[in-house]
Design a protein around this motif. Structure first.
Motif, PDB file in Angstrom:
ATOM      1  N   LEU A   9       0.876  -1.159   0.000  1.00  0.00           N
ATOM      2  CA  LEU A   9       0.000   0.000   0.000  1.00  0.00           C
ATOM      3  C   LEU A   9       0.920   1.216   0.000  1.00  0.00           C
ATOM      4  CD1 LEU A   9      -3.170   0.626   1.998  1.00  0.00           C
ATOM      5  CD2 LEU A   9      -1.308   2.227   2.320  1.00  0.00           C
ATOM      6  N   MET A  10       0.589   2.238  -0.778  1.00  0.00           N
ATOM      7  CA  MET A  10       1.366   3.478  -0.774  1.00  0.00           C
ATOM      8  C   MET A  10       0.629   4.509   0.061  1.00  0.00           C
ATOM      9  SD  MET A  10       2.906   5.656  -3.926  1.00  0.00           S
ATOM     10  CE  MET A  10       3.826   7.162  -3.608  1.00  0.00           C
ATOM     11  N   LEU A  11       1.344   5.114   1.004  1.00  0.00           N
ATOM     12  CA  LEU A  11       0.754   6.110   1.898  1.00  0.00           C
ATOM     13  C   LEU A  11       1.476   7.441   1.726  1.00  0.00           C
ATOM     14  CD1 LEU A  11      -1.162   6.944   4.147  1.00  0.00           C
ATOM     15  CD2 LEU A  11       0.465   5.954   5.794  1.00  0.00           C
ATOM     16  N   ILE A  12       0.735   8.450   1.268  1.00  0.00           N
ATOM     17  CA  ILE A  12       1.263   9.794   1.035  1.00  0.00           C
ATOM     18  C   ILE A  12       0.733  10.685   2.147  1.00  0.00           C
ATOM     19  CG2 ILE A  12       1.361  11.733  -0.562  1.00  0.00           C
ATOM     20  CD1 ILE A  12       0.748   9.651  -2.818  1.00  0.00           C
ATOM     21  N   VAL A  13       1.643  11.179   2.978  1.00  0.00           N
ATOM     22  CA  VAL A  13       1.272  11.919   4.179  1.00  0.00           C
ATOM     23  C   VAL A  13       1.380  13.429   3.950  1.00  0.00           C
ATOM     24  CG1 VAL A  13       1.894  12.329   6.604  1.00  0.00           C
ATOM     25  CG2 VAL A  13       2.005  10.013   5.665  1.00  0.00           C
ATOM     26  N   ASP A  14       0.267  14.105   4.036  1.00  0.00           N
ATOM     27  CA  ASP A  14       0.185  15.559   4.204  1.00  0.00           C
ATOM     28  C   ASP A  14       0.946  16.397   3.173  1.00  0.00           C
ATOM     29  OD1 ASP A  14      -1.096  14.564   6.430  1.00  0.00           O
ATOM     30  OD2 ASP A  14       0.374  15.282   7.859  1.00  0.00           O
ATOM     31  N   LEU A  15       0.848  16.058   1.909  1.00  0.00           N
ATOM     32  CA  LEU A  15       1.403  16.930   0.869  1.00  0.00           C
ATOM     33  C   LEU A  15       0.344  17.992   0.562  1.00  0.00           C
ATOM     34  CD1 LEU A  15       3.290  14.458  -1.508  1.00  0.00           C
ATOM     35  CD2 LEU A  15       4.267  16.124   0.093  1.00  0.00           C
ATOM     36  N   GLN A  16       0.219  18.928   1.503  1.00  0.00           N
ATOM     37  CA  GLN A  16      -0.854  19.918   1.462  1.00  0.00           C
ATOM     38  C   GLN A  16      -0.375  21.229   0.846  1.00  0.00           C
ATOM     39  OE1 GLN A  16      -1.786  18.123   5.537  1.00  0.00           O
ATOM     40  NE2 GLN A  16      -3.434  19.621   5.266  1.00  0.00           N
ATOM     41  N   ALA A  17      -1.225  21.798   0.007  1.00  0.00           N
ATOM     42  CA  ALA A  17      -0.872  22.960  -0.807  1.00  0.00           C
ATOM     43  C   ALA A  17      -0.385  24.150   0.010  1.00  0.00           C
ATOM     44  CB  ALA A  17      -2.059  23.365  -1.676  1.00  0.00           C
ATOM     45  N   ALA A  18      -0.993  24.434   1.147  1.00  0.00           N
ATOM     46  CA  ALA A  18      -0.592  25.603   1.942  1.00  0.00           C
ATOM     47  C   ALA A  18       0.756  25.409   2.616  1.00  0.00           C
ATOM     48  CB  ALA A  18      -1.661  25.910   2.990  1.00  0.00           C
ATOM     49  N   GLN A  52      -3.432  16.610   7.310  1.00  0.00           N
ATOM     50  CA  GLN A  52      -3.381  17.021   8.708  1.00  0.00           C
ATOM     51  C   GLN A  52      -4.228  18.273   8.894  1.00  0.00           C
ATOM     52  OE1 GLN A  52      -1.750  15.527  11.290  1.00  0.00           O
ATOM     53  NE2 GLN A  52      -2.465  17.047  12.739  1.00  0.00           N
ATOM     54  N   TYR A  53      -5.277  18.150   9.656  1.00  0.00           N
ATOM     55  CA  TYR A  53      -6.119  19.291  10.018  1.00  0.00           C
ATOM     56  C   TYR A  53      -6.332  20.231   8.819  1.00  0.00           C
ATOM     57  CZ  TYR A  53      -8.053  23.064  12.850  1.00  0.00           C
ATOM     58  OH  TYR A  53      -8.879  24.029  13.363  1.00  0.00           O
ATOM     59  N   PRO A  54      -7.019  19.765   7.767  1.00  0.00           N
ATOM     60  CA  PRO A  54      -7.177  20.569   6.554  1.00  0.00           C
ATOM     61  C   PRO A  54      -7.937  21.870   6.765  1.00  0.00           C
ATOM     62  CG  PRO A  54      -8.566  18.623   6.464  1.00  0.00           C
ATOM     63  CD  PRO A  54      -7.690  18.474   7.675  1.00  0.00           C
ATOM     64  N   GLN A  55      -8.734  21.977   7.843  1.00  0.00           N
ATOM     65  CA  GLN A  55      -9.438  23.232   8.113  1.00  0.00           C
ATOM     66  C   GLN A  55      -8.437  24.370   8.336  1.00  0.00           C
ATOM     67  OE1 GLN A  55      -9.667  20.333   9.662  1.00  0.00           O
ATOM     68  NE2 GLN A  55     -11.754  19.819  10.245  1.00  0.00           N
ATOM     69  N   GLY A  56      -7.274  24.043   8.874  1.00  0.00           N
ATOM     70  CA  GLY A  56      -6.262  25.063   9.132  1.00  0.00           C
ATOM     71  C   GLY A  56      -5.147  25.080   8.103  1.00  0.00           C
ATOM     72  N   LEU A  57      -4.756  23.887   7.589  1.00  0.00           N
ATOM     73  CA  LEU A  57      -3.619  23.788   6.671  1.00  0.00           C
ATOM     74  C   LEU A  57      -4.022  23.649   5.212  1.00  0.00           C
ATOM     75  CD1 LEU A  57      -1.322  21.378   8.722  1.00  0.00           C
ATOM     76  CD2 LEU A  57      -1.072  23.851   8.437  1.00  0.00           C
ATOM     77  N   GLY A  58      -5.305  23.591   4.947  1.00  0.00           N
ATOM     78  CA  GLY A  58      -5.761  23.427   3.572  1.00  0.00           C
ATOM     79  C   GLY A  58      -5.653  21.982   3.126  1.00  0.00           C
ATOM     80  N   GLY A  59      -6.165  21.714   1.945  1.00  0.00           N
ATOM     81  CA  GLY A  59      -6.182  20.357   1.411  1.00  0.00           C
ATOM     82  C   GLY A  59      -4.900  19.978   0.708  1.00  0.00           C
ATOM     83  N   SER A  60      -4.887  18.780   0.194  1.00  0.00           N
ATOM     84  CA  SER A  60      -3.739  18.253  -0.540  1.00  0.00           C
ATOM     85  C   SER A  60      -3.489  19.067  -1.810  1.00  0.00           C
ATOM     86  CB  SER A  60      -3.981  16.794  -0.926  1.00  0.00           C
ATOM     87  OG  SER A  60      -4.105  15.989   0.218  1.00  0.00           O
ATOM     88  N   GLU A  61      -2.252  19.018  -2.277  1.00  0.00           N
ATOM     89  CA  GLU A  61      -1.884  19.669  -3.536  1.00  0.00           C
ATOM     90  C   GLU A  61      -2.830  19.151  -4.629  1.00  0.00           C
ATOM     91  OE1 GLU A  61      -0.567  21.478  -6.732  1.00  0.00           O
ATOM     92  OE2 GLU A  61       0.088  22.056  -4.723  1.00  0.00           O
TER      93      GLU A  61
END
Length: 190
Positions: A9-18, A52-61
Motif C-alpha cells: 500500500l502506498m501512503l502519502i502523508v500531508d502533501l498539502q498545498a498551503a 493534517q487538520y485541513p481546516q487550518g492547513l488546507g487540502g492536498s496539492e
C-alpha cells in the motif's frame, strides 16, 4: 525484505498545498509521489493520502490528487496516521503489510506515522525522494531515525521495479510505456 504489489500500500502523508511553499524540495516530493502513485494505481496497489487538520492547513496539492484518481483520502488530527482509529482499522482490514511511506513533514507526521506502523508490525519503506521537511537536515535525520527503528530507505525506481518484478508480461510493457520510458518528472513551482 522484498516489496510485492500484492502486499503493498502506498501512503502519502500531508502533501498539502498551503504547507508546500515552505518545504525544501517540496516540488520534488509531490512529483515523485505522483509518479509512483500513478504506477501503483496502474498495478492495483492502493494509494492512500492523508491531510493534517485541513481546516487550518488546507487540502492536498490539487495536482497530486488529479494524478491519483483512485486514491483514498484520510483526514487526521494526530500527527501519526496510525493513531486514528478508523485509519488503523481500515489498514488492518486491507491485509496489506508493506507500506511505502512518503510526504511532509518528514520529521513530524511522516516519522510519527512510520513509527506507529512499525510498532503495529507493518514493514515500512521510506520513499526518500518523496519525503521532505522545511529543512533538508531534518528530513535526513528523520530518515536515519526511521532506518534505525527498522524502516527501509528506498527510491521510487527501486519500488517500481520490485512491484513490476519481471519484464515479460503485459503489466511491465504498459508501465514501461506509460511511466518508465523517457521518465522526466514534471517540475512544480509553489
Amino acid at each position: 525484505m522484498r516489496l510485492t504489489r500484492e502486499k503493498s500500500l502506498m501512503l502519502i502523508v500531508d502533501l498539502q498545498a498551503a504547507l508546500l511553499p515552505v518545504i525544501e524540495n517540496g516540488d520534488q516530493a509531490v512529483t515523485e509521489a505522483a509518479w509512483l502513485g500513478g504506477l501503483a494505481e496502474s498495478l492495483d496497489v492502493p494509494v492512500w493520502v492523508t491531510e493534517q487538520y485541513p481546516q487550518g492547513l488546507g487540502g492536498s496539492e490539487p495536482w497530486l490528487l488529479e494524478a491519483l484518481p483512485g486514491h483514498r483520502l484520510w483526514q487526521k488530527v494526530h500527527f501519526g496516521a496510525h493513531e486514528e482509529p478508523a485509519f488503523a482499522a481500515a489498514l488492518a482490514e486491507s491485509g496489506k503489510r508493506q507500506v511505502v511511506l512518503c510526504g511532509t513533514e518528514a520529521h513530524i507526521c511522516v516519522m510519527q506515522t512510520g513509527l506507529g506502523l512499525l510498532e503495529a508490525g507493518y514493514e515500512v519503506f521510506w520513499l526518500v525522494e518523496a519525503t521532505a521537511s522545511r529543512r533538508a537536515a531534518e528530513a535526513r535525520l528523520a530518515r536515519e531515525r526511521m532506518v534505525q527503528a527498522g524502516a527501509v530507505a528506498v527510491s521510487a525506481d527501486m519500488v517500481a521495479y520490485e512491484w513490476l518484478h519481471r519484464c515479460d508480461d503485459e503489466r511491465f510493457k504498459q508501465a514501461h510505456r506509460r511511466f518508465l520510458k523517457g521518465r522526466s518528472p514534471r517540475p512544480l513551482r509553489f
